[in-house]
Structures are given as structure tokens and as C-alpha cells.
Enzyme design. Structure first.
Site, mmCIF file in Angstrom:
data_model
loop_
_atom_site.group_PDB
_atom_site.id
_atom_site.type_symbol
_atom_site.label_atom_id
_atom_site.label_comp_id
_atom_site.label_asym_id
_atom_site.label_seq_id
_atom_site.Cartn_x
_atom_site.Cartn_y
_atom_site.Cartn_z
ATOM 1 N N TYR A 183 0.808 -1.225 0.000
ATOM 2 C CA TYR A 183 0.000 0.000 0.000
ATOM 3 C C TYR A 183 0.839 1.272 0.000
ATOM 4 O O TYR A 183 0.279 2.372 -0.029
ATOM 5 C CB TYR A 183 -0.987 -0.026 1.180
ATOM 6 C CG TYR A 183 -2.066 -1.050 0.961
ATOM 7 C CD1 TYR A 183 -1.762 -2.407 1.018
ATOM 8 C CD2 TYR A 183 -3.359 -0.682 0.665
ATOM 9 C CE1 TYR A 183 -2.725 -3.368 0.789
ATOM 10 C CE2 TYR A 183 -4.338 -1.644 0.436
ATOM 11 C CZ TYR A 183 -4.005 -2.983 0.499
ATOM 12 O OH TYR A 183 -4.967 -3.940 0.266
ATOM 13 N N ASP A 237 -6.326 -6.761 4.511
ATOM 14 C CA ASP A 237 -7.414 -6.236 3.692
ATOM 15 C C ASP A 237 -8.297 -7.395 3.212
ATOM 16 O O ASP A 237 -9.521 -7.389 3.345
ATOM 17 C CB ASP A 237 -6.791 -5.485 2.492
ATOM 18 C CG ASP A 237 -7.820 -4.676 1.720
ATOM 19 O OD1 ASP A 237 -9.005 -4.700 2.086
ATOM 20 O OD2 ASP A 237 -7.420 -4.020 0.735
ATOM 21 N N LYS A 249 3.458 -14.848 4.569
ATOM 22 C CA LYS A 249 3.782 -15.749 3.457
ATOM 23 C C LYS A 249 5.312 -15.900 3.425
ATOM 24 O O LYS A 249 5.963 -15.734 2.386
ATOM 25 C CB LYS A 249 3.229 -15.143 2.146
ATOM 26 C CG LYS A 249 3.311 -16.030 0.937
ATOM 27 C CD LYS A 249 2.265 -17.128 0.902
ATOM 28 C CE LYS A 249 2.514 -18.074 -0.263
ATOM 29 N NZ LYS A 249 1.628 -19.260 -0.231
ATOM 30 N N ASP A 272 -2.433 -18.535 2.907
ATOM 31 C CA ASP A 272 -3.364 -19.416 2.183
ATOM 32 C C ASP A 272 -3.985 -20.434 3.131
ATOM 33 O O ASP A 272 -5.185 -20.711 3.088
ATOM 34 C CB ASP A 272 -2.699 -20.093 0.970
ATOM 35 C CG ASP A 272 -1.252 -20.455 1.196
ATOM 36 O OD1 ASP A 272 -0.661 -20.004 2.186
ATOM 37 O OD2 ASP A 272 -0.679 -21.190 0.373
#
Ligand code: NAD
Length: 340
Positions: A124, A229, A172, A205
Site C-alpha cells: 500500500y 485487507d 507468506k 493461504d
């Protein structure tokens, strides 16, 4: 004492939802004085900029704001006003609770979790450019020790203050070994300072899978901006959708309360959308201001109207085309009536 609060109606469906919330908050009797500020599409047309300095100045002066959603054009046009407000005011923690309420169709039972999303960096920062025009583009993702440490600490302090038992860091780091690797390393270091609260980490995930199978197992989730988000919309879906998902952007001594949802422009001016996400954001604001009793009064009234299932908007009916669905303002009226 009167609380002076910056009120940003936003654009698209924002103004009608914010108006409904304003009426409910005023019905608590808490003395609120609204400093109304325009941002978004309306401000663009009127002042030539989507985020006039006066909006930021107002929030800086009042230290608290209630904000409606603001449209961000896709691909081209001005950059997100929502992201700019968070970054300009260093509102580093985005707090998004998701809790099961009686009477909501299509929702999981016994969910009570909070997504704490880092609000100032990650993808962002919006640093991106074309490497080969029309063919290849790249985006820079920033993760810093400073921002990670303060968001993870915020999550643990929030857990302590709200008697929650576990913090889950989501990342991740298997693929993004440098950026998310740093996030995870710092999260583990901070967790060591809170032996009274359980800590675990999950790859994003896997987190998605776990949330749609066993959402009851999660409590406080802390994560970088992009994953936060996405996961917070997912969590809203677990408990009834964006119509009932409130949120807060918190910095040091300053806060902006806004729903998880966007401006849903296709519904603008139709008096159809659910005002509860903005109303419950307003309840979070009352709590932040120290008006705990009024916050609970609003939350109880929202819960009662939803549990009864009569004066609710289409998203809370068994089917979307249910002819008994009421409008935005009518649902707000029912909530006000339930407060008396
Ligand atoms: P959205 O959240 O506006 O709407 C997605 C869908 O969710 C809607 O079509 C509707 O079905 C449902 N929904 C949203 N609010 C609801 C409500 N109050 N009651 C019932 N159902 C509701 O997402 P979008 O369509 O992807 O985004 C629209 C615009 O909003 C975009 O410009 C986006 O950038 C912006 N946006 C702003 C914010 C913000 O202001 N913080 C957040 C997200 C998106």
C-alpha cells in the site's frame, strides 16, 4: 462535555449510511458535535482534490473521526483517499472485529475474532512503475521492523485488554522470505514479551482455509496490510457480510472509525444498504471516547433488531429479493426505537 468529532460522509452509498449512523449515535444522548468534512468524489468536483488539507487538519484537531467509504478509481485516477488518511495521520492499526450475531442468515456460529491489519506499509505504499511500458510493471513492497513491531505489540496489548487468549500472525514467509521473513521474525520476538497469551503463525493461504472451516479457533489475527485487507472481508463474510462489519483505524491518540465495506456505488441513493457497519463503527468510537455504556446501548439495539429479523435490510433476509426488507433509514429508525 461535548465531543467534537470529524464526520466524513464519503461518497457513493457513504452519505446515506453515515446519516443513518449519525442519527443512531445522537439518540444515545452522548453530546456529539460534528465537524462535517467532504472527501472523495464530491471534494474532487468541488475543490479539484479528493482529500483537501482541511479534512486532515480537522481530524488532527479533533483527534477522532467517523468516516464513510470513499471510492478509489480502478487503474487510473486519484490514489486512495482511505489509504492516504491512514498514512498521513499514522493510523497504524486497522482493527476489524467479526462476531456472530443471532438472526443473521448464512453465518458461522460462535465466531468472535478480530483482524489487526498493519495500515501504513506493505504494497500500500503504492510505489510502482512500468518496467517496459505496456508489457511489464513492478510494485515495491515495504516491510519494516518498526511498523511490524508496533502492530504486533498493538495486537498483544489489544488481546490483553480484551481478555483474549491467542494471537495468530499471518504471513507468506515461505515464499517472501525477506519481507514476510522479517515480519515473522519480529512477530516472534514481540510474542516472547507476552507469555500469558498464546502465539502461533500461519501462512496466509492456510489461514484462508482454516477460517472457512474452523473460524471459532481464532481470536486475534495480526498481519501485513494486503493480507489484512483480504482476510477482513473474508471474516466479514463468515458472520453475515459487509453490512455488519465495523472497523477502526487507530494511531497514538488519534483514531478514524469506518466500516470495512467500500462505497458500493451501484447502490448509491437507493436507501437499500445495511447501515449497521457504520453504526457499529460508531459504537467502537463511543467506546474509544470512554462512553462504554452508550456503546453497549447501540450494540444491544443493533443486535435486537437483527435478532428479530423484521426491520432489516435485504442482506440480512433469507433471500436477497425478500419483499419485506426495509431501507437504510428505516433500519436505523428501528435501532433507535430499540434503544428507548
Ligand atoms: P464494496 O465494499 O463497496 O461493495 C462490495 C459489495 O458488498 C457490494 O456490492 C454489496 O453487495 C456489499 N455491501 C457493501 N456494503 C454493504 C452494506 N452496507 N450493506 C449491504 N451490503 C453491502 O466493494 P467494491 O465494490 O469492491 O468497492 C467499491 C468502491 O469502494 C471502490 O472504489 C473501492 O476502492 C472503495 N473502497 C473503499 C473503502 C473505504 O472507504 N475504506 C473500502 C473498500 C473499498
Amino acid at each position: 462535555m461535548t465531543y467534537r468529532v470529524t464526520l466524513i460522509p464519503g461518497d457513493g452509498s457513504g452519505p446515506e449510511l453515515v446519516e443513518a449512523a449519525r442519527r443512531v449515535l445522537e439518540a444515545t444522548g452522548v453530546p456529539l458535535e460534528w465537524d462535517v468534512q467532504q472527501a472523495g468524489m464530491g471534494a474532487m468536483e468541488r475543490y479539484g482534490v479528493p482529500l483537501p488539507d482541511s479534512v486532515l487538519d480537522s481530524i488532527r484537531a479533533n483527534r477522532v473521526a467517523l468516516k464513510g467509504p470513499i471510492t478509489t478509481p480502478l487503474g487510473t485516477g486519484f490514489r486512495s483517499v482511505n489509504v492516504a488518511i491512514r498514512r498521513e495521520l499514522d493510523l497504524y492499526a486497522n482493527v476489524r472485529p467479526a462476531r456472530t450475531m443471532v438472526g443473521i442468515p448464512r453465518c458461522f456460529p460462535n465466531v468472535d475474532l478480530v483482524v489487526v491489519r498493519e495500515n501504513t506499509e506493505c504494497l500500500y505504499v503504492g510505489v510502482e512503475h512500468e518496467v517496459i511500458p505496456g508489457e511489464a510493471a513492478e510494485s515495491i513492497r515495504i516491510i519494516t521492523r518498526r511498523a511490524t513491531e508496533r502492530i504486533v505489540r498493538f495486537a498483544f496489548e489489544y488481546a490483553r485488554a480484551h481478555h483474549r487468549r491467542k494471537v495468530t500472525a499471518v504471513h507468506k514467509a515461505n515464499i517472501l522470505k525477506v519481507t514476510d521473513g522479517l515480519f515473522l521474525k519480529v512477530a516472534r520476538e514481540v510474542a516472547a514479551d507476552y507469555p500469558d497469551i498464546a502465539f502461533e503463525d500461519l501462512i496466509v493461504d492456510n489461514m484462508c482455509l482454516q477460517l472457512v472451516q474452523w473460524p471459532q479457533d481464532y481470536d486475534v489475527i495480526v498481519t501485513p496490510n494486503l493480507y489484512g485487507d483480504i482476510l477482513s472481508d473474508l471474516c466479514s463474510g463468515l458472520v453475515g457480510g459487509l453490512g455488519v462489519a465495523p472497523g477502526a483505524n487507530i494511531g497514538d491518540g488519534i483514531a478514524v472509525f469506518e466500516p470495512v465495506h467500500g462505497s458500493a456505488p451501484q447502490f448509491a441513493g437507493q436507501n437499500r444498504l445495511n447501515p449497521c457497519a457504520v453504526i457499529l463503527s460508531g459504537a467502537m468510537m463511543l467506546r474509544y471516547l470512554g462512553e462504554e455504556e452508550a456503546a453497549q446501548q447501540v450494540e444491544r439495539a443493533v443486535a435486537a433488531v437483527i435478532a428479530e429479523g423484521r426491520a432489516v435490510t435485504f442482506d440480512l433476509k433469507p433471500t436477497r429479493d425478500d419483499p419485506t426488507a426495509v431501507g437504510t433509514q428505516e433500519m436505523a429508525d428501528a435501532i433507535i426505537a430499540a434503544m428507548e
